[in-house]
Design an enzyme around this catalytic site. Structure first.
Site, short mmCIF file in Angstrom:
data_model
loop_
_atom_site.label_atom_id
_atom_site.label_comp_id
_atom_site.label_asym_id
_atom_site.label_seq_id
_atom_site.Cartn_x
_atom_site.Cartn_y
_atom_site.Cartn_z
N SER A 216 0.88 -1.18 0.00
CA SER A 216 0.00 0.00 0.00
C SER A 216 0.91 1.22 0.00
O SER A 216 2.10 1.11 0.36
CB SER A 216 -0.84 -0.01 1.28
N TYR B 257 -1.65 -1.32 10.48
CA TYR B 257 -1.68 -1.42 9.02
C TYR B 257 -0.38 -0.85 8.43
O TYR B 257 0.26 -1.48 7.58
CB TYR B 257 -2.90 -0.65 8.50
P1 NAD Z 1 -11.37 -6.28 0.58
O1 NAD Z 1 -11.87 -6.15 1.98
O2 NAD Z 1 -12.28 -5.99 -0.57
O3 NAD Z 1 -10.76 -7.72 0.34
C1 NAD Z 1 -10.00 -8.37 1.30
C2 NAD Z 1 -9.91 -9.83 0.94
O4 NAD Z 1 -9.14 -10.50 1.95
C3 NAD Z 1 -11.26 -10.54 0.89
O5 NAD Z 1 -11.24 -11.51 -0.13
C4 NAD Z 1 -11.35 -11.21 2.26
O6 NAD Z 1 -12.20 -12.34 2.28
C5 NAD Z 1 -9.91 -11.59 2.46
N1 NAD Z 1 -9.53 -11.83 3.84
C6 NAD Z 1 -9.69 -11.01 4.90
N2 NAD Z 1 -9.25 -11.61 6.02
C7 NAD Z 1 -8.81 -12.84 5.66
C8 NAD Z 1 -8.26 -13.95 6.36
N3 NAD Z 1 -8.07 -13.91 7.67
N4 NAD Z 1 -7.93 -15.05 5.66
C9 NAD Z 1 -8.14 -15.11 4.32
N5 NAD Z 1 -8.65 -14.09 3.60
C10 NAD Z 1 -8.99 -12.98 4.27
O7 NAD Z 1 -10.07 -5.34 0.56
P2 NAD Z 1 -9.23 -4.69 -0.62
O8 NAD Z 1 -9.39 -3.23 -0.51
O9 NAD Z 1 -9.48 -5.35 -1.91
O10 NAD Z 1 -7.76 -5.00 -0.11
C11 NAD Z 1 -6.94 -5.98 -0.67
C12 NAD Z 1 -5.50 -5.64 -0.35
O11 NAD Z 1 -5.17 -4.38 -0.93
C13 NAD Z 1 -5.22 -5.52 1.15
O12 NAD Z 1 -3.96 -6.08 1.44
C14 NAD Z 1 -5.19 -4.02 1.36
O13 NAD Z 1 -4.40 -3.68 2.45
C15 NAD Z 1 -4.59 -3.57 0.05
N6 NAD Z 1 -4.84 -2.17 -0.29
C16 NAD Z 1 -6.11 -1.71 -0.48
C17 NAD Z 1 -6.30 -0.38 -0.82
C18 NAD Z 1 -7.65 0.19 -1.08
O14 NAD Z 1 -7.75 1.42 -1.26
N7 NAD Z 1 -8.70 -0.61 -1.14
C19 NAD Z 1 -5.20 0.47 -0.95
C20 NAD Z 1 -3.93 -0.03 -0.74
C21 NAD Z 1 -3.76 -1.36 -0.42
#
Ligand code: NAD
Length: 256
Positions: free
Chosen positions: A139, A152
């Site tokens: 991120s 985080y």
């Molecule tokens: P999201 O909540 O849509 O998806 C998260 C996924 O992780 C889901 O499939 C969920 O079922 C799974 N998950 C959560 N806990 C789990 C566990 N204990 N075991 C197995 N699976 C688990 O989130 P997202 O926004 O798509 O985030 C995905 C990644 O991208 C994360 O690592 C997040 O930190 C990173 N990220 C997101 C953003 C953003 O703006 N959305 C920005 C930077 C980084």
């Protein structure tokens, strides 16, 4: 079909960025294995509509034993992961002095330690087959901090450190390890933050606009499809000398 014959395990791929990355890899010909919770059938159907029917394992990534079971399943059923995308992540927003220790432990386990465990278990097979790609979804918070996201921010900084270490340890092989660092992407994770603002009485459109205006100069969300294109590049032969990098795709967040 650039990734025909390759197997790709994408953690946390039932929604959001993970589902987007899994779709891009599947559309490029990879056989994808999904992981995560929620609407699993919807995710499976989506992947089957763009590529081969996916595999799925329900491992809870906070538990190293379940990660081991998932990696055994991938080895047994798919001959190992050629591409490992460590994407699953959660967050909790609170100041350090009131941050619940159990949330700290969960975030470090899922966002950081799981990346160590999946990589540890995927690397021997990649070395044996002589090719591999590890893509860690970090991120912008792996490169800069924001208030109220201590666990985080610490976990994502750790992911980038781990990425660089794996890149050094595989430097003389055709295995690469890189991190991608998105800015705001409109997923359920970010919707939670928008919903908190809506609950505080802010108009829904205004809540989105404010979130972007605070950090993301483009005033537009990054999309999972755009991140998918970056992942495909990192999987390509042209990217074989991209090693230990932390690629931000952030609408200008880090340029400020
Ligand atoms: P999201 O909540 O849509 O998806 C998260 C996924 O992780 C889901 O499939 C969920 O079922 C799974 N998950 C959560 N806990 C789990 C566990 N204990 N075991 C197995 N699976 C688990 O989130 P997202 O926004 O798509 O985030 C995905 C990644 O991208 C994360 O690592 C997040 O930190 C990173 N990220 C997101 C953003 C953003 O703006 N959305 C920005 C930077 C980084």
């Amino acid at each position: 079909m650039k990734l025909q014959g390759k197997t790709a395990l994408v953690t946390g791929s039932t929604s959001g960025i993970g589902l987007g990355l899994a779709s891009s890899l599947a559309a490029a010909g990879a056989h994808v294995i999904l992981n995560g919770f929620g609407d699993i059938e919807r995710a499976k159907d989506h992947i089957a509509s763009v590529g081969q029917a996916p595999g799925y394992h329900a491992a809870d990534l906070s538990d190293p034993q379940q990660i081991g079971d998932m990696m055994d399943y991938v080895n047994r059923e798919f001959g190992g992961a050629d591409i490992l995308v460590n994407n699953a992540g959660i967050q909790h927003v609170a100041k350090v002095e009131v941050f619940p220790p159990e949330q700290w432990d969960a975030i470090l386990a899922i966002n950081l330690s799981s990346v160590f465990h999946t990589s540890r278990l995927a690397l021997p097979g990649m070395r044996e087959r002589g090719w591999g790609r590890i893509i860690n979804v970090a991120s912008v918070h792996g490169l800069v901090a924001s208030k109220e996201k201590a666990a985080y921010v610490a976990a994502k900084h750790g992911v980038i450190g781990l990425t660089k270490t794996i890149a050094l340890e595989t430097a003389r092989t055709a295995i690469t390890c890189n991190a991608i660092c998105p800015g705001w992407v409109l997923t359920p994770l970010v919707q939670q933050q928008i919903d908190r603002r809506i609950a505080a009485g802010i108009d829904p459109q205004q809540a989105q606009d404010d979130l972007l205006a605070e950090k993301q100069p483009s005033q537009a969300f990054v999309t999972p499809e755009q991140l998918g294109e970056l992942a495909l590049f990192l999987c390509s032969d042209a990217a074989v000398q991209v090693r230990g990098a932390a690629w931000n795709m952030d609408g200008g967040w880090l340029a400020q």
